[in-house]
Structures are given as structure tokens and as C-alpha cells.
Motif scaffolding. Structure first.
Motif, PDB file in Angstrom:
ATOM      1  N   ASP A  14       6.794   1.073   5.931  1.00  0.00           N
ATOM      2  CA  ASP A  14       5.322   0.303   5.938  1.00  0.00           C
ATOM      3  C   ASP A  14       4.718   0.591   4.859  1.00  0.00           C
ATOM      4  OD1 ASP A  14       2.734  -0.656   6.523  1.00  0.00           O
ATOM      5  OD2 ASP A  14       2.525   0.656   8.203  1.00  0.00           O
ATOM      6  N   GLY A  15       4.306  -0.501   3.820  1.00  0.00           N
ATOM      7  CA  GLY A  15       3.688  -0.094   2.694  1.00  0.00           C
ATOM      8  C   GLY A  15       4.645   0.076   1.528  1.00  0.00           C
ATOM      9  N   HIS A  70       0.785  -1.371  -0.021  1.00  0.00           N
ATOM     10  CA  HIS A  70       0.015   0.177  -0.125  1.00  0.00           C
ATOM     11  C   HIS A  70       0.877   1.294   0.011  1.00  0.00           C
ATOM     12  CE1 HIS A  70       0.735   0.738   4.358  1.00  0.00           C
ATOM     13  NE2 HIS A  70       0.833  -0.652   4.489  1.00  0.00           N
ATOM     14  N   HIS A  95      -3.089  -6.860   6.692  1.00  0.00           N
ATOM     15  CA  HIS A  95      -2.266  -6.538   5.256  1.00  0.00           C
ATOM     16  C   HIS A  95      -3.249  -6.568   4.085  1.00  0.00           C
ATOM     17  CE1 HIS A  95       1.711  -6.287   7.343  1.00  0.00           C
ATOM     18  NE2 HIS A  95       1.479  -7.334   7.901  1.00  0.00           N
ATOM     19  N   HIS A 125       6.976  -6.927   3.209  1.00  0.00           N
ATOM     20  CA  HIS A 125       6.688  -5.926   4.295  1.00  0.00           C
ATOM     21  C   HIS A 125       7.542  -6.031   5.455  1.00  0.00           C
ATOM     22  CE1 HIS A 125       3.884  -3.615   6.760  1.00  0.00           C
ATOM     23  NE2 HIS A 125       3.074  -3.403   5.756  1.00  0.00           N
ATOM     24  N   GLU A 149      -4.889   1.064   2.886  1.00  0.00           N
ATOM     25  CA  GLU A 149      -4.586  -0.071   3.657  1.00  0.00           C
ATOM     26  C   GLU A 149      -5.031   0.192   5.282  1.00  0.00           C
ATOM     27  OE1 GLU A 149      -2.574  -3.253   5.976  1.00  0.00           O
ATOM     28  OE2 GLU A 149      -2.379  -0.987   5.914  1.00  0.00           O
ATOM     29  N   GLU A 150      -4.406   1.505   5.317  1.00  0.00           N
ATOM     30  CA  GLU A 150      -4.560   1.827   6.953  1.00  0.00           C
ATOM     31  C   GLU A 150      -5.965   2.184   7.522  1.00  0.00           C
ATOM     32  OE1 GLU A 150      -2.044   1.250   8.468  1.00  0.00           O
ATOM     33  OE2 GLU A 150      -0.175   1.325   7.226  1.00  0.00           O
TER      34      GLU A 150
HETATM   35 ZN   LIG Z   1       1.403  -2.034   6.021  1.00  0.00          ZN
END
Ligand SMILES: [Zn+2]
Length: 406
Positions: A90-91, A79, A355, A188, A124-125
Motif C-alpha cells: 500500500d503506497g 505515499h 488516494h 496502487h 496519505e493515511e
Molecule cells: Zn494507499
């Protein structure tokens, strides 16, 4: 891997971290200007690899690298949205790492016998709508009517946002169903401390924990902070505070259950007024679906009792619920062999974090690679992964791509 490919990936991670909606710190939420700018950058990088590139109305981007036309594509990605005051990896790592893996293969003159689709999901978050995975839900056609009615902090519904801020111009439909692909693989950061404690650069993910997100409202009576005696008050915030502590106690007593209240809003929100309404989120997770369901029921009873005792009105809405998801055994076997060939390890871990694979797993087998991150710290500006560990993650993807047979 050639040093220049790793360097380029690291530079891209740094560059993407500067694309933010906030003057300081990293914030990119669903369809925000920064989220779209990040998507445009990624599309440029995809084009640089000779990929066929598009985006959908929800801001998810895709690059396709051809291969044998009659083979089903393999999906890679992650993401491009972030939490508020996020870390760089992250992502972003999953998207940039996938492109780096394809660069390595190009450099080695390896032509894969199947197409590869690299996806950068726009959400995604779930920061903007409290409803996670809007990007991946979009690409499997699972944005349901109730989600389209969800509202952001400004009162705009998701359907309004898609209409007004969505990427309508030259948007294409990105869609996958059960017959589209035999695999989605995501790289990830671990976002935990297990790999660091074990002194391992990477591992393979066994599955993803179940998760529930709630919106809870406690409503009482606003009143004068100076003239209302304590025993006559119906203070929504003190009721909410008791709920927050009840959740903490429950989770502490029932490990591996974890529970978090990450957002709370108080109305009218004045220092001299008794709070009338306190609205807060609850995030509850457990690797076992039945246990999660059980604790959810207990929590509701506990909140209900607190509201009753304090003469408060109590509202409880499940904003999102995702069952625990297992990674695919066949895909995981190939990932484990790839891990072993790169680092010599063969470790597996469940993911406490959700995820995009959770959503994609409803239409195709999924697998995941975790890379060590410093101190297990994530969703924080100090989030960090060592270049050597990132290189290991990319190399595992490369090995996997060489071994994968659709
Ligand atoms: Zn993530």
C-alpha cells in the motif's frame, strides 16, 4: 520487462517494509524517523536513475526526470507513510513501480518527450493527525490554518511538528497548481477482492469514493465502579458503544455506505472507574456525495438522541471531508488502452479507498491503475501482491508513458 528490473522493484518493496518505527510490524507515520528514512532511501533510488531530487519541509520527496523542457511534466507516485501494522504494498508499490517503469524505458532507450515527476508523499493515511493527505495537500499549497492547528496524540500541533520535526534543512518548495501539469497517474493495490474474483491482474480506476472523518466525544461523569448504582450512572463509554452499533446498523442497511469506528479512547481509563469521556473516530464513505451528506445528517441525529437519552454531553467535529472524485476520461482512455495491450482486459472499478489523487484532482486530471492483491487484504501485515501482477502494473505504466502526449 527484464527480470532484473522486476526483481529490483520487489527487493525494494521488501526493504522499505523493514523501515519501521515499531520493533515489530510496519508503522511509518507523518514525519516519523522511519518515514524520513524511507524518504531518504527513495531519494537514493531516484538519484540512481539520474533524477533531480528534492524534498519539502513536510517530508514529501520528488525526483524529476528531464524531457523536453517546454512540455508540461507528467506526475507519477504514491505515499510512503503507512497505517499501524501495515502491509508492504500500500503506497510503496506506486512509488517503486513508477521508478521501475522509468527503468524499463531507460533499458529500451526510450526518451520521453516530456519530464516525469515521481512523488513520494509523506502522509496519505492520516494516522498521526487524523487528517489525511497532508503530503499531497502540502504540494498544492492547501494546508489550511485549521489543519495546522490539528494535534497529534502527544498534543503537538501540525505547525509545531513541521517546525520541530520537519525537514527544514535544505527543504525545497514542491508546488503544483492548475497550470503545472496535465496528469497525475498512480499505481496502487486494489485493496478489495473484485480483481481476484474476476481473475484479472489489473484494472483502471473510474473514480474515488467520497469520505468523511469525524471525531466524536461523549462526556458523562466519572464515578466509583462499586458504589454507583446503575440507574445513576452517566457512563460515556456505554453511550459511545451504542453509537458504534448505530453506525454499523445504518451502514448495513444502506449499502454501498460503509462506516467504521477505528479508534476509541476512554478517560480516566481505570478498571474501577466509570468512564467520564469516550472519544472516538468515525470514517464514513459512499460513492455518491449527496447520499453521503444525507447519511451524515442521519448519523448525527442518531448520536444526538443516544446522548440525550443517556444524559451525556455530545461533541461532533468533522475532521475531514472529501467529495467523490472522477478519474479523467481522456487519461483513463489511454490507461485502458495500455491495460488492454498488457493483460488483454479492459475492466474498470471505483475505489472505496481514498488516494493522493483526490487532492491532486483539484489542480490536474488524474488516473489510477489497480493491481490485484491476495484476498483483497490490505492495511494488514499479510497484504500480498503476486510478482506477475506487479509486473503487469509496471508494464501498464510503461505503455501509458509511451502513449501519453502532454
Ligand atoms: Zn494507499
Amino acid at each position: 520487462m527484464k527480470q532484473e528490473i522486476l526483481q529490483r522493484a520487489l527487493e525494494r518493496i521488501e526493504l522499505l517494509a523493514t523501515v519501521s518505527d515499531a520493533p515489530e510490524g510496519l508503522v511509518r507515520t507523518f514525519l516519523s524517523p522511519a518515514n524520513r528514512e524511507a524518504a531518504e532511501l527513495v531519494m537514493e533510488w531516484m538519484e540512481g536513475l539520474g533524477m533531480e531530487v528534492c524534498h519539502d519541509v513536510g517530508g514529501t520527496v520528488r525526483g524529476i526526470l528531464g524531457g523536453s523542457a517546454d512540455a508540461k511534466p507528467l506526475l507519477l507516485g504514491s505515499h510512503l507513510d503507512t497505517v499501524i501494522d501495515a502491509g508492504k504494498y500500500d503506497g510503496a508499490l506506486g512509488v517503486i513501480g513508477a521508478l521501475a517503469a522509468l527503468e524499463v524505458l531507460r533499458d529500451e532507450n526510450v526518451v520521453l518527450p516530456f519530464p516525469v515527476h515521481v512523488l513520494g508523499f509523506s502522509d496519505e493515511e492520516g494516522v498521526r493527525f487524523q487528517s489525511t493527505y497532508l503530503g499531497s495537500r502540502g504540494v498544492i499549497g492547501e494546508l489550511e490554518s485549521w489543519q495546522l492547528e490539528q494535534r497529534d496524540m502527544d498534543g503537538l500541533s501540525l505547525s509545531e511538528v513541521l517546525e520541530n520535526e520537519g525537514w527544514l534543512d535544505d527543504a525545497e518548495t514542491i508546488f503544483y497548481d492548475e497550470s503545472s501539469s496535465d496528469g497525475y497517474v498512480e499505481l496502487h493495490i486494489e485493496q478489495g477482492r473484485v480483481l481476484e474474483d474476476a481473475d484479472e491482474a489489473a484494472c483502471i480506476v473510474s473514480g474515488i469514493c467520497g469520505q468523511v472523518r469525524l471525531r466524536v466525544v461523549m462526556a458523562g461523569q466519572a464515578d466509583h465502579a462499586g458504589t454507583t448504582p446503575m440507574d445513576l450512572r452517566r457512563d460515556a463509554l456505554t453511550g459511545a458503544a451504542e453509537c458504534v452499533l448505530a453506525l454499523e446498523t445504518m451502514a448495513r442497511e444502506h449499502s454501498p455506505l460503509v462506516g467504521t469506528v477505528g479508534q476509541i479512547q476512554v478517560h480516566p481509563g481505570a478498571s474501577n472507574a466509570i468512564p467520564q469521556v469516550a472519544e472516538f473516530t468515525v470514517d464514513l464513505r459512499h460513492p455518491d456525495d449527496e447520499a453521503l451528506e444525507h447519511h451524515l445528517g442521519e448519523l448525527r441525529n442518531a448520536f444526538d438522541a443516544i446522548a440525550n437519552r443517556r444524559d451525556l454531553d455530545f461533541g461532533w467535529e468533522i475532521v475531514q471531508q472529501n467529495g467523490a472524485v472522477d478519474c479523467d476520461p481522456d487519461l483513463t482512455k489511454i490507461l485502458l488502452a495500455s491495460l488492454e495491450s498488457v493483460t488483454g482486459a479492459h475492466g474498470m472499478l471505483p475505489s472505496g479507498a481514498g488516494h493522493d489523487g483526490v487532492i491532486l484532482s483539484t489542480v490536474m486530471p488524474i488516473g489510477m491503475i489497480f493491481v490485484r492483491c491476495q484476498g483483497g487484504l490490505s492495511h494488514h501485515p499479510d497484504e500480498y501482491a503476486e510478482p506477475d501482477d506487479i509486473a503487469a502494473g509496471i508494464d501498464i505504466l510503461v505503455e501509458f508513458l509511451k502513449r501519453w502526449k502532454p
